[in-house]
Design a protein around this motif. Structure first.
Motif, mmCIF file in Angstrom:
data_model
loop_
_atom_site.group_PDB
_atom_site.id
_atom_site.type_symbol
_atom_site.label_atom_id
_atom_site.label_comp_id
_atom_site.label_asym_id
_atom_site.label_seq_id
_atom_site.Cartn_x
_atom_site.Cartn_y
_atom_site.Cartn_z
ATOM 1 N N TRP A 200 18.573 20.591 40.123
ATOM 2 C CA TRP A 200 18.769 20.331 38.694
ATOM 3 C C TRP A 200 18.820 21.649 37.937
ATOM 4 N N PRO A 201 19.708 21.842 37.001
ATOM 5 C CA PRO A 201 20.666 20.875 36.457
ATOM 6 C C PRO A 201 22.038 20.905 37.129
ATOM 7 N N ARG A 202 22.232 21.797 38.111
ATOM 8 C CA ARG A 202 23.545 21.974 38.724
ATOM 9 C C ARG A 202 23.618 21.259 40.063
ATOM 10 N N GLY A 203 23.597 19.935 40.008
ATOM 11 C CA GLY A 203 23.705 19.159 41.242
ATOM 12 C C GLY A 203 24.978 19.443 42.000
ATOM 13 N N ASP A 204 26.013 19.896 41.302
ATOM 14 C CA ASP A 204 27.282 20.218 41.953
ATOM 15 C C ASP A 204 27.170 21.431 42.864
ATOM 16 N N LEU A 205 26.070 22.176 42.733
ATOM 17 C CA LEU A 205 25.884 23.379 43.548
ATOM 18 C C LEU A 205 24.913 23.144 44.712
ATOM 19 N N SER A 206 24.600 21.896 45.000
ATOM 20 C CA SER A 206 23.568 21.615 46.007
ATOM 21 C C SER A 206 23.891 22.210 47.377
#
Length: 238
Positions: free
Chosen positions: A106-112
Motif C-alpha cells: 500500500w498504496p502502490r499495489g501495482d508495484l507488488s
C-alpha cells in the motif's frame, strides 16, 4: 550513539496516537529523539521527506559518516536501544538502506511484483522505519527529486496529496542506493494485518513466531493501534 530522527508538527491529542509512548520507549534507554517540524506547517505526508532531506543535508556539511534511524513518531515504540537495532541492520544488510516491511503493498499495489518474495509475508516496503548510513539515505532522497513531487496542494481545482510511501515504493525498483525491505523483521515489525497468535509474549523479548526474530521496533500502522498495540505496550511496560 545512533540518532533517531522523527517528524511531529504537534503533540497529537487523539487517543489512538501514541506519541507519548514513543518518547517513553526511547527514554527507557536514555535516548531523546531529534524531532523535526515542531510547530511548523504540516503539508501532508511528503513533509517528512523534505524535512529529513534538509536535516541530512546539514549533517553532510559536517562531514559526518554516521548511521541514522528515521521513523514515525505517533505509532512506533522501541523495544531495544537504537544502537542495538542499528547493529542488527548493519550485520544483516550491510550498508543498505533498510525499510520495515508490511503485508500489503500500500498504496502502490501495482508495484507488488517489484518486491521479491523472501519467504515471509512482510515483503512490501513501509517507510515508517528507515535505517542506514546517513549519506546513503540522503542520496536516496535526492534521487526522489522531491520538488517534482511537491506537497499537498490544489491545482486547477483538484486536490493533490502525494504519499511518501508510494514514492519510496516507486523508487525501490531504481535502487539509486541499495534499498532493502526487512521482511524477516530482524529490526522492525509492522503490526497491520497481524494477529496476536503470530507473537510469543512469554520470552524476554517479543518474538515473531513466523520469522523467529525479536524485532527492536514495533510499528502499529493501520488498525493495529487498537487491535494489537495494547498487548505490545503491556509487554514493554509502557
Amino acid at each position: 550513539m545512533t540518532p533517531v530522527i522523527t517528524v511531529s508538527s504537534h503533540v497529537p491529542t487523539q487517543p489512538y496516537y501514541h506519541y507519548g509512548k514513543f518518547l517513553a520507549s526511547l527514554k527507557k534507554f536514555g535516548v531523546e529523539p531529534i524531532v523535526l517540524g515542531a510547530d511548523k506547517k504540516w503539508e501532508g505526508l511528503m513533509t517528512k521527506a523534505f524535512l529529513y532531506r534538509a536535516w541530512l543535508r546539514a549533517l553532510a556539511m559536517t562531514g559526518s559518516s554516521e548511521r541514522v534511524i528515521l521513523c514515525d513518531a505517533w505509532d512506533i515504540v522501541f523495544a531495544e536501544h537504537p544502537d542495538t537495532i542499528d547493529t542488527a541492520c548493519n550485520k544483516v544488510y550491510g550498508d543498505a538502506v533498510v525499510f520495515n516491511g508490511e503485508k500489503a503493498c500500500w498504496p502502490r499495489g501495482d508495484l507488488s511484483d517489484t518486491f521479491p518474495d523472501q519467504g515471509y509475508p512482510w515483503r512490501y516496503l513501509n517507510c515508517g522505519f528507515i535505517c542506514g548510513p546517513a549519506s546513503s539515505i540522503l542520496t536516496m532522497l535526492e534521487a526522489m527529486n522531491l520538488e517534482s513531487i511537491g506537497v499537498d496542494r490544489v491545482e486547477n481545482g483538484k486536490k493533490i496529496e502525494p504519499n511518501d510511501q508510494g514514492e519510496f515504493q516507486a523508487l525501490f525498483s531504481k535502487q539509486p542506493v541499495k534499498m532493502v525491505v526487512d521482511a524477516k523483521c530482524v529490526a522492525a515489525q509492522t503490526l497491520s494485518a497481524c494477529t496476536v497468535d503470530e507473537f510469543d509474549f512469554t520470552t524476554e523479548f517479543i518474538t515473531n513466531k513466523v520469522t523467529g526474530t525479536m524485532p527492536g521496533v514495533f510499528h502499529a500502522n493501520g488498525s493495529s493501534k487498537e487491535l494489537l498495540l495494547p498487548a505490545i505496550l503491556a509487554k514493554l511496560g509502557l
